[in-house]
Design a protein around this motif. Structure first.
Motif, PDB file in Angstrom:
ATOM      1  N   ASP A 269      31.558  37.865  18.957  1.00 61.47           N
ATOM      2  CA  ASP A 269      31.762  39.193  19.537  1.00 61.47           C
ATOM      3  C   ASP A 269      33.191  39.422  20.012  1.00 61.47           C
ATOM      4  OD1 ASP A 269      29.015  39.689  19.227  1.00 61.47           O
ATOM      5  OD2 ASP A 269      28.548  38.934  21.228  1.00 61.47           O
ATOM      6  N   HIS A 270      33.825  38.362  20.488  1.00 61.26           N
ATOM      7  CA  HIS A 270      35.153  38.496  21.099  1.00 61.26           C
ATOM      8  C   HIS A 270      36.173  37.686  20.310  1.00 61.26           C
ATOM      9  CE1 HIS A 270      32.446  39.023  24.830  1.00 61.26           C
ATOM     10  NE2 HIS A 270      32.680  40.198  24.276  1.00 61.26           N
ATOM     11  N   ALA A 271      36.225  37.957  19.008  1.00 60.44           N
ATOM     12  CA  ALA A 271      37.013  37.143  18.095  1.00 60.44           C
ATOM     13  C   ALA A 271      38.502  37.436  18.121  1.00 60.44           C
ATOM     14  CB  ALA A 271      36.493  37.344  16.664  1.00 60.44           C
ATOM     15  N   SER A 272      38.891  38.629  18.563  1.00 59.48           N
ATOM     16  CA  SER A 272      40.277  39.070  18.381  1.00 59.48           C
ATOM     17  C   SER A 272      40.858  39.659  19.656  1.00 59.48           C
ATOM     18  CB  SER A 272      40.336  40.128  17.271  1.00 59.48           C
ATOM     19  OG  SER A 272      41.646  40.649  17.118  1.00 59.48           O
ATOM     20  N   HIS A 273      42.192  39.535  19.803  1.00 58.55           N
ATOM     21  CA  HIS A 273      42.886  40.203  20.903  1.00 58.55           C
ATOM     22  C   HIS A 273      43.652  41.440  20.399  1.00 58.55           C
ATOM     23  CE1 HIS A 273      46.649  38.449  19.445  1.00 58.55           C
ATOM     24  NE2 HIS A 273      46.072  37.250  19.452  1.00 58.55           N
ATOM     25  N   ARG A 274      43.389  41.850  19.172  1.00 62.87           N
ATOM     26  CA  ARG A 274      44.092  42.986  18.579  1.00 62.87           C
ATOM     27  C   ARG A 274      43.736  44.291  19.298  1.00 62.87           C
ATOM     28  NH1 ARG A 274      42.172  42.471  13.880  1.00 62.87           N
ATOM     29  NH2 ARG A 274      43.842  41.203  13.001  1.00 62.87           N
ATOM     30  N   ILE A 275      44.722  45.147  19.452  1.00 63.52           N
ATOM     31  CA  ILE A 275      44.538  46.476  20.039  1.00 63.52           C
ATOM     32  C   ILE A 275      45.010  47.506  19.018  1.00 63.52           C
ATOM     33  CG2 ILE A 275      45.257  48.052  21.886  1.00 63.52           C
ATOM     34  CD1 ILE A 275      45.576  45.609  23.693  1.00 63.52           C
ATOM     35  N   PRO A 276      44.247  48.556  18.762  1.00 65.45           N
ATOM     36  CA  PRO A 276      44.691  49.570  17.803  1.00 65.45           C
ATOM     37  C   PRO A 276      46.050  50.147  18.180  1.00 65.45           C
ATOM     38  CG  PRO A 276      42.389  49.918  18.393  1.00 65.45           C
ATOM     39  CD  PRO A 276      42.914  48.862  19.319  1.00 65.45           C
ATOM     40  N   ALA A 277      46.859  50.437  17.174  1.00 64.50           N
ATOM     41  CA  ALA A 277      48.213  50.945  17.423  1.00 64.50           C
ATOM     42  C   ALA A 277      48.190  52.230  18.252  1.00 64.50           C
ATOM     43  CB  ALA A 277      48.916  51.188  16.089  1.00 64.50           C
ATOM     44  N   ALA A 278      47.166  53.037  18.061  1.00 64.77           N
ATOM     45  CA  ALA A 278      47.088  54.306  18.783  1.00 64.77           C
ATOM     46  C   ALA A 278      46.973  54.121  20.290  1.00 64.77           C
ATOM     47  CB  ALA A 278      45.899  55.123  18.277  1.00 64.77           C
ATOM     48  N   LEU A 279      46.539  52.941  20.719  1.00 64.04           N
ATOM     49  CA  LEU A 279      46.368  52.674  22.153  1.00 64.04           C
ATOM     50  C   LEU A 279      47.539  51.905  22.740  1.00 64.04           C
ATOM     51  CD1 LEU A 279      42.571  51.696  22.229  1.00 64.04           C
ATOM     52  CD2 LEU A 279      43.624  53.943  22.576  1.00 64.04           C
ATOM     53  N   GLY A 280      48.532  51.596  21.912  1.00 61.78           N
ATOM     54  CA  GLY A 280      49.680  50.850  22.401  1.00 61.78           C
ATOM     55  C   GLY A 280      49.261  49.498  22.957  1.00 61.78           C
ATOM     56  N   SER A 281      49.687  49.206  24.162  1.00 56.32           N
ATOM     57  CA  SER A 281      49.352  47.934  24.812  1.00 56.32           C
ATOM     58  C   SER A 281      48.247  48.099  25.848  1.00 56.32           C
ATOM     59  CB  SER A 281      50.596  47.367  25.504  1.00 56.32           C
ATOM     60  OG  SER A 281      50.986  48.219  26.578  1.00 56.32           O
ATOM     61  N   LEU A 282      47.709  49.303  25.977  1.00 53.56           N
ATOM     62  CA  LEU A 282      46.761  49.645  27.049  1.00 53.56           C
ATOM     63  C   LEU A 282      47.402  49.478  28.433  1.00 53.56           C
ATOM     64  CD1 LEU A 282      43.372  48.106  25.799  1.00 53.56           C
ATOM     65  CD2 LEU A 282      43.957  50.537  25.946  1.00 53.56           C
ATOM     66  N   GLY A 283      48.730  49.362  28.437  1.00 58.63           N
ATOM     67  CA  GLY A 283      49.426  49.159  29.697  1.00 58.63           C
ATOM     68  C   GLY A 283      49.344  47.739  30.215  1.00 58.63           C
ATOM     69  N   VAL A 284      48.925  46.805  29.359  1.00 59.25           N
ATOM     70  CA  VAL A 284      48.734  45.406  29.747  1.00 59.25           C
ATOM     71  C   VAL A 284      49.888  44.569  29.194  1.00 59.25           C
ATOM     72  CG1 VAL A 284      47.189  43.419  29.617  1.00 59.25           C
ATOM     73  CG2 VAL A 284      46.234  45.739  29.718  1.00 59.25           C
ATOM     74  N   PRO A 285      50.560  43.773  30.018  1.00 55.21           N
ATOM     75  CA  PRO A 285      51.667  42.937  29.528  1.00 55.21           C
ATOM     76  C   PRO A 285      51.229  42.021  28.392  1.00 55.21           C
ATOM     77  CG  PRO A 285      51.619  42.956  31.930  1.00 55.21           C
ATOM     78  CD  PRO A 285      50.356  43.634  31.475  1.00 55.21           C
ATOM     79  N   ALA A 286      52.173  41.687  27.529  1.00 55.49           N
ATOM     80  CA  ALA A 286      51.871  40.880  26.349  1.00 55.49           C
ATOM     81  C   ALA A 286      51.210  39.555  26.699  1.00 55.49           C
ATOM     82  CB  ALA A 286      53.154  40.638  25.554  1.00 55.49           C
ATOM     83  N   ALA A 287      51.711  38.881  27.719  1.00 59.35           N
ATOM     84  CA  ALA A 287      51.141  37.585  28.094  1.00 59.35           C
ATOM     85  C   ALA A 287      49.679  37.715  28.519  1.00 59.35           C
ATOM     86  CB  ALA A 287      51.957  36.954  29.225  1.00 59.35           C
ATOM     87  N   GLU A 288      49.364  38.811  29.190  1.00 54.49           N
ATOM     88  CA  GLU A 288      47.981  39.037  29.627  1.00 54.49           C
ATOM     89  C   GLU A 288      47.070  39.319  28.436  1.00 54.49           C
ATOM     90  OE1 GLU A 288      46.696  39.263  33.259  1.00 54.49           O
ATOM     91  OE2 GLU A 288      48.256  37.767  32.881  1.00 54.49           O
ATOM     92  N   ARG A 289      47.617  39.982  27.422  1.00 53.11           N
ATOM     93  CA  ARG A 289      46.810  40.326  26.250  1.00 53.11           C
ATOM     94  C   ARG A 289      46.459  39.110  25.406  1.00 53.11           C
ATOM     95  NH1 ARG A 289      50.890  44.175  25.602  1.00 53.11           N
ATOM     96  NH2 ARG A 289      51.404  43.400  23.514  1.00 53.11           N
TER      97      ARG A 289
END
Length: 255
Positions: free
Chosen positions: A28-48
């Motif tokens: 269920d939680h296989a990926s940390h990918r975020i759609p480009a349309a959502l940018g970073s969700l405001g979350v720093p890269a290290a946190e993602r």
């Protein structure tokens, strides 16, 4: 309006679709990918890259088990920070605004249309793929064991978690009991039984809906992330779990 662009990966991947064993694995939680349309969700890269975004190591273990067991693997394509596919969409935390101590600004103040778009493009394709596969197997008379692969962090909000692996279940403990008995024979392992989590109708979606809803034998396997951050660790757990799942298949008489 759509969330995923045509050149982005799909929200679900089905691997080894034609596999003939009883095993259907999910991640269920296989990926940390975020759609480009959502940018970073405001979350720093290290946190993602932390466990708040995905189950570290889980996909590699699921892929290895599917290969060894000749099983089908269905995995999610996007981070649970976008939408957690193991939560009912009706739950507010299906799209979290806070994960542990990390704020998710891009999830704050979403409109009903925003939430519906994520459900339509992230949640629904994933579960439709599982539903279609399981229904086809049922119609074909093909026995199925549903195995959900997850991982958990060694420390949560300052509390150390000693378990190397945990077996989660709810009403149907058939598979969990076989695996627990076998793992208990290894004195080097600390094994959790419905701890640090357990499967519930309220807190989970995959097993209650797809497995329990069909009466399929099932188990949710949680592996501590520091055990499977390396290739060697992943291979160790693949080698450890595969024969135990085959043993469960035999004990339950699944052809």
């Amino acid at each position: 309006m759509t969330l995923l662009k045509p050149d982005e990966p799909p929200s679900v991947e089905v691997a080894h679709r034609a596999a003939r064993s009883v095993f259907v694995l999910t991640c269920d939680h296989a990926s940390h990918r975020i759609p480009a349309a959502l940018g970073s969700l405001g979350v720093p890269a290290a946190e993602r890259l932390r466990h708040i975004a995905w189950d570290i190591g889980a996909l590699a273990v699921a892929q290895g088990l599917a290969a060894v067991l000749d099983g089908v693997l269905i995995s999610s394509g996007y981070s649970r920070l976008v939408m957690d596919v193991n939560r009912s969409p009706s739950r507010r935390d299906a799209i979290p605004t806070l994960s542990e101590a990390t704020a998710i600004p891009g999830n704050v103040g979403l409109s009903a249309a925003d939430r519906a778009m994520r459900q339509r493009e992230i949640f629904e394709p994933y579960h439709a793929a599982i539903d279609q596969l399981l229904t086809a197997r049922l119609v074909a008379g093909q026995a199925t064991m549903y195995v959900a692969i997850h991982s958990f962090t060694p420390v949560y909000q300052g509390t150390v978690r000693p378990w190397h692996v945990a077996l989660l279940s709810n009403r149907d403990r058939r598979v969990a009991e076989v695996l627990l008995a076998a793992l208990a024979c290894d004195p080097t392992l600390c094994v959790g039984d419905n701890i640090p989590y357990r499967v519930t109708d309220e807190g989970d979606y995959g097993i209650p809906v797809h497995a329990e809803g069909r009466g399929l034998p099932h188990v949710l396997i949680e592996i501590r992330q520091d055990e499977i951050t390396t290739h060697a660790g992943q291979q160790q757990w693949i080698s450890r779990l595969a024969p135990l799942l085959l043993s469960a298949q035999k004990v339950l008489g699944l052809a």
